[in-house]
Write an enzyme that holds these catalytic residues in place. Structure first.
Site, short mmCIF file in Angstrom:
data_model
loop_
_atom_site.label_atom_id
_atom_site.label_comp_id
_atom_site.label_asym_id
_atom_site.label_seq_id
_atom_site.Cartn_x
_atom_site.Cartn_y
_atom_site.Cartn_z
N ASP A 1 7.31 0.49 -8.08
CA ASP A 1 6.52 1.68 -7.77
C ASP A 1 6.86 2.79 -8.74
O ASP A 1 8.03 2.95 -9.12
CB ASP A 1 6.84 2.18 -6.35
CG ASP A 1 5.96 1.50 -5.29
OD1 ASP A 1 5.15 0.64 -5.65
OD2 ASP A 1 6.13 1.86 -4.10
N CYS B 1 -0.43 -7.76 -11.32
CA CYS B 1 -1.42 -6.71 -11.49
C CYS B 1 -0.72 -5.35 -11.40
O CYS B 1 0.44 -5.27 -11.01
CB CYS B 1 -2.51 -6.80 -10.43
SG CYS B 1 -1.89 -6.51 -8.77
N ASN C 1 1.63 1.40 -9.43
CA ASN C 1 2.62 0.35 -9.27
C ASN C 1 2.35 -0.79 -10.25
O ASN C 1 1.36 -0.77 -10.99
CB ASN C 1 2.66 -0.16 -7.83
CG ASN C 1 1.36 -0.80 -7.43
OD1 ASN C 1 0.49 -1.05 -8.26
ND2 ASN C 1 1.22 -1.08 -6.16
N GLU D 1 3.87 7.91 -4.58
CA GLU D 1 3.65 6.70 -5.39
C GLU D 1 2.32 6.89 -6.10
O GLU D 1 1.28 6.96 -5.47
CB GLU D 1 3.58 5.46 -4.49
CG GLU D 1 3.20 4.21 -5.28
CD GLU D 1 2.69 3.05 -4.42
OE1 GLU D 1 3.14 2.90 -3.29
OE2 GLU D 1 1.83 2.31 -4.92
N GLU E 1 -7.49 -1.35 -12.62
CA GLU E 1 -6.54 -2.38 -12.22
C GLU E 1 -6.42 -3.47 -13.28
O GLU E 1 -7.24 -4.36 -13.37
CB GLU E 1 -6.89 -3.01 -10.87
CG GLU E 1 -5.77 -3.98 -10.46
CD GLU E 1 -5.73 -4.36 -8.99
OE1 GLU E 1 -6.33 -3.66 -8.16
OE2 GLU E 1 -5.05 -5.36 -8.69
N ARG F 1 -4.27 9.75 -7.84
CA ARG F 1 -2.83 9.98 -7.73
C ARG F 1 -2.26 10.53 -9.05
O ARG F 1 -1.39 11.40 -9.02
CB ARG F 1 -2.12 8.69 -7.33
CG ARG F 1 -2.56 8.16 -5.97
CD ARG F 1 -1.53 8.41 -4.91
NE ARG F 1 -2.00 8.00 -3.61
CZ ARG F 1 -1.44 7.04 -2.86
NH1 ARG F 1 -0.39 6.38 -3.31
NH2 ARG F 1 -1.92 6.76 -1.68
N ARG G 1 -4.27 10.93 -0.75
CA ARG G 1 -4.46 9.78 0.16
C ARG G 1 -5.85 9.88 0.74
O ARG G 1 -6.08 10.58 1.72
CB ARG G 1 -3.39 9.72 1.25
CG ARG G 1 -3.49 8.41 2.04
CD ARG G 1 -2.37 8.26 3.05
NE ARG G 1 -1.09 8.11 2.40
CZ ARG G 1 -0.64 6.99 1.85
NH1 ARG G 1 -1.38 5.91 1.88
NH2 ARG G 1 0.53 6.95 1.27
N CYS H 1 -7.94 -6.85 -7.83
CA CYS H 1 -7.48 -8.17 -8.31
C CYS H 1 -8.05 -9.37 -7.54
O CYS H 1 -8.31 -10.40 -8.16
CB CYS H 1 -5.96 -8.22 -8.42
SG CYS H 1 -5.09 -8.01 -6.86
N ARG I 1 -10.45 2.36 1.59
CA ARG I 1 -9.42 2.01 2.57
C ARG I 1 -9.52 2.94 3.76
O ARG I 1 -9.67 4.15 3.59
CB ARG I 1 -8.02 2.14 1.97
CG ARG I 1 -7.80 1.16 0.88
CD ARG I 1 -6.38 1.21 0.38
NE ARG I 1 -6.22 0.19 -0.64
CZ ARG I 1 -5.09 -0.09 -1.25
NH1 ARG I 1 -4.00 0.58 -0.93
NH2 ARG I 1 -5.03 -1.02 -2.17
N GLU J 1 -7.69 4.89 5.83
CA GLU J 1 -6.32 5.43 5.89
C GLU J 1 -6.04 6.14 7.21
O GLU J 1 -4.89 6.39 7.55
CB GLU J 1 -6.06 6.38 4.72
CG GLU J 1 -6.07 5.72 3.34
CD GLU J 1 -4.81 4.93 3.03
OE1 GLU J 1 -3.91 4.85 3.89
OE2 GLU J 1 -4.74 4.34 1.93
#
Ligand code: ATP
Ligand code: ZN
Ligand code: MG
Length: 503
Positions: free
Chosen positions: A416, A462, A437, A434, A353, A469, A345, A304, A334, A336
């Site tokens: 979530d 967003c 979201n 999760e 998105e 996931r 993850r 976003c 990311r 993590e």
């Protein structure tokens, strides 16, 4: 008084009549304080001294802080001296600037700031003195930001340990679980995925890739297309400027993958590097560090921010609202670190998105429509056991009225979507995953990027559809054997690719 600003101005030449100028400063300061503080408080000039090309003065105020008055005073002084004595104000600075303000609660630990300062706190009253502030720092409102930072740090301390506000919104029916192991382990065993070649990244072979892409096709066909979302293609690198505006740079600098550039693409400059590679068959790290720039961007973290950048400075016509777009191209990265686990993850993931902008009413209506379409996917196609929860960081709930208990007031904030993962334990005792979201953030980003509607208020939000996931949640409940998959999903998946046989 609450605030005291000691300032020093340097003129471009010595003042001709210091006593007259000192007297004149009283009038100019009074005028500047009235104009900048007005009804928000009271201010006064407590001392002024002129010596040669230096002017020293102290402004005090209650209510509003006095640095804007100093800027106005310096401007008026320069105008007057320019006219009467042909000298200007070369620069100014503040050796000391003291303010007092309220904090929510007494801090649990000392609060630190990375600029020269003294901070004393009595109960919920704080006194902050910044020392040696340059002209730029005064013009740039450092004091106001430092005060906000102290208040934020104290608020965060108060909520330490309580990670997130979490309140259940909805639960799907309980489902029969067809699998109880970690789906990533099983995919590794079947050679569907392979970990590496760098941290937290996975190579998805044909079968796993096909399933991930199927999740993407379901999201497009069942959610995004029917609700009128159009796809955009955005760059993969996010500039620091964008992340400064969204607040990501202050919130998440430890989670980015940073992008550096070669300082030059002249092969001659790289000769030592290439020669060392040829001889040693290693990466000459020091030489490399010399040849690349400091990071100037990050690899996409969320999609976003760059979509807001695309809209920045624009006014959106009423017929284009609510604006509904999504990116499915930039891949999220990311760091993590210790949290990494399996495909759920990872340091690199694929996400659709959707981003939406409109009036608050339009966004509430769109949120309902999205919730319905998502529920259709998770109930009728993936047949998951899932739930939704209203979540908002604790420290955010205090400011801006998000996360409140009353459901009707739950407009701005995040929902979530969580799935039960049998391999983690029983439903009550284990942590659910999760898997996506959905947020409405009000005017936070439309303000930050100066995006306007032709008419009326413009809000945005967003939703992050994390395909890894979705896939892990699905496989964790249904297993890897297609016989156990719901019919609607099997129809979407079609024939699976032939598995590669390794000897
Ligand atoms: P978590 O609390 O699990 O770390 P998050 O709050 O960081 O998630 P968001 O930043 O809200 O996640 O990202 C939105 C969506 O992106 C998530 O719901 C998830 O589907 C996906 N996502 C985020 N981080 C990862 C990751 N490391 N691996 C795979 N998917 C991810
Ligand atoms: Zn987002
Ligand atoms: Mg996270």
């Amino acid at each position: 008084m609450d605030h005291a600003l000691e300032a020093e101005l340097t003129l471009s030449g010595p003042a001709k009549d210091p006593p007259a100028l000192t007297a004149r400063l009283n009038d100019l300061a009074g005028e500047a304080l009235r104009r900048t503080i007005g009804s928000r408080g009271e201010g006064r000039l407590v001392q002024a001294r002129v010596e040669g090309d230096r002017v020293e003065l102290t402004l005090e105020s209650t209510g509003a802080r006095p640095h804007q008055a100093l800027l106005a005073l310096a401007r008026r002084l320069a105008e007057e001296l320019g006219r009467s004595e042909k000298i200007g104000v070369r620069s100014f600075r503040a050796p000391r600037y003291r303010v007092t303000f309220d904090i929510d609660s007494a801090p649990k630990h000392p609060v630190t700031l990375p600029i020269p300062h003294q901070l004393t706190i009595e109960g919920t009253r704080a006194t902050l003195t910044l020392t040696d502030l340059a002209e730029e720092a005064l013009r740039d409102n450092w004091m106001d930001r430092a005060v906000l930072l102290v208040q934020e740090k104290v608020r965060k301390q108060a909520y330490e340990g309580k990670e997130q506000y979490w309140s259940l919104l909805s639960s799907s029916p309980r489902r029969e679980m067809r699998f109880d192991r970690d789906p990533t382990e099983e995919m590794i065993a079947r050679n569907w995925v392979r970990s590496g070649p760098t941290k937290g990244k996975w190579f998805l072979g044909p079968t796993a890739a096909h399933l991930l892409k199927t999740m993407g096709r379901i999201a497009r066909a069942e959610v995004l297309d029917p609700l009128g979302f159009s796809e955009v293609v955005q760059p993969h690198h996010d500039s620091f400027d964008i992340l400064l505006r969204t607040g990501h740079l202050e919130g998440l600098p430890m989670e980015f993958y940073y992008v550096t550039e070669p300082k030059t693409r002249d092969p001659a400059a790289w000769e030592t590097f290439t020669d060392l590679v040829k001889i040693t068959r290693r990466v000459p790290e020091e030489e490399l560090a010399r040849l690349v720039s400091p990071p100037r961007a990050v690899s996409c973290y969320a999609q976003c921010p760059t979509i807001y950048w695309w809209l920045s400075g624009r006014t959106i016509g009423l017929e284009s609202l609510p604006l509904r777009i999504f990116d499915g191209t930039a891949i999220s990265n990311r760091y993590e670190s210790g949290g990494r686990h399996g495909l759920e993850r990872v340091d690199e993931f694929h996400r659709l998105e959707p981003v939406y902008l409109g009036t608050p009413e339009q966004l509430l209506e769109l949120r309902e429509a999205l919730l319905q379409r998502y529920a259709h996917v998770f109930d009728d196609i993936l047949e998951l056991e899932w739930r939704t929860a209203w979540v908002t960081p604790f420290y955010l709930q205090q400011s801006g009225g998000v996360g409140v208990e009353d459901a009707k007031e739950r407009i701005k904030g995040t929902i979530d979507f969580e799935a039960y993962l049998p391999y983690r334990g029983d439903r009550e005792g284990s942590e659910w995953l999760e898997f996506q979201n959905l947020s409405i953030v009000g005017e936070k980003y439309t303000r930050a990027f100066t995006i306007r509607a032709q008419k009326g208020e413009l809000w945005s939000g967003c939703s992050g559809i994390g395909l890894e996931r979705w896939l892990t949640a699905f496989l964790a409940q249904k297993g890897l054997d297609p016989d156990g998959w719901p019919a609607a999903f099997r129809t979407y998946a079609g024939a699976l690719p032939a598995e590669v046989r390794f000897l």
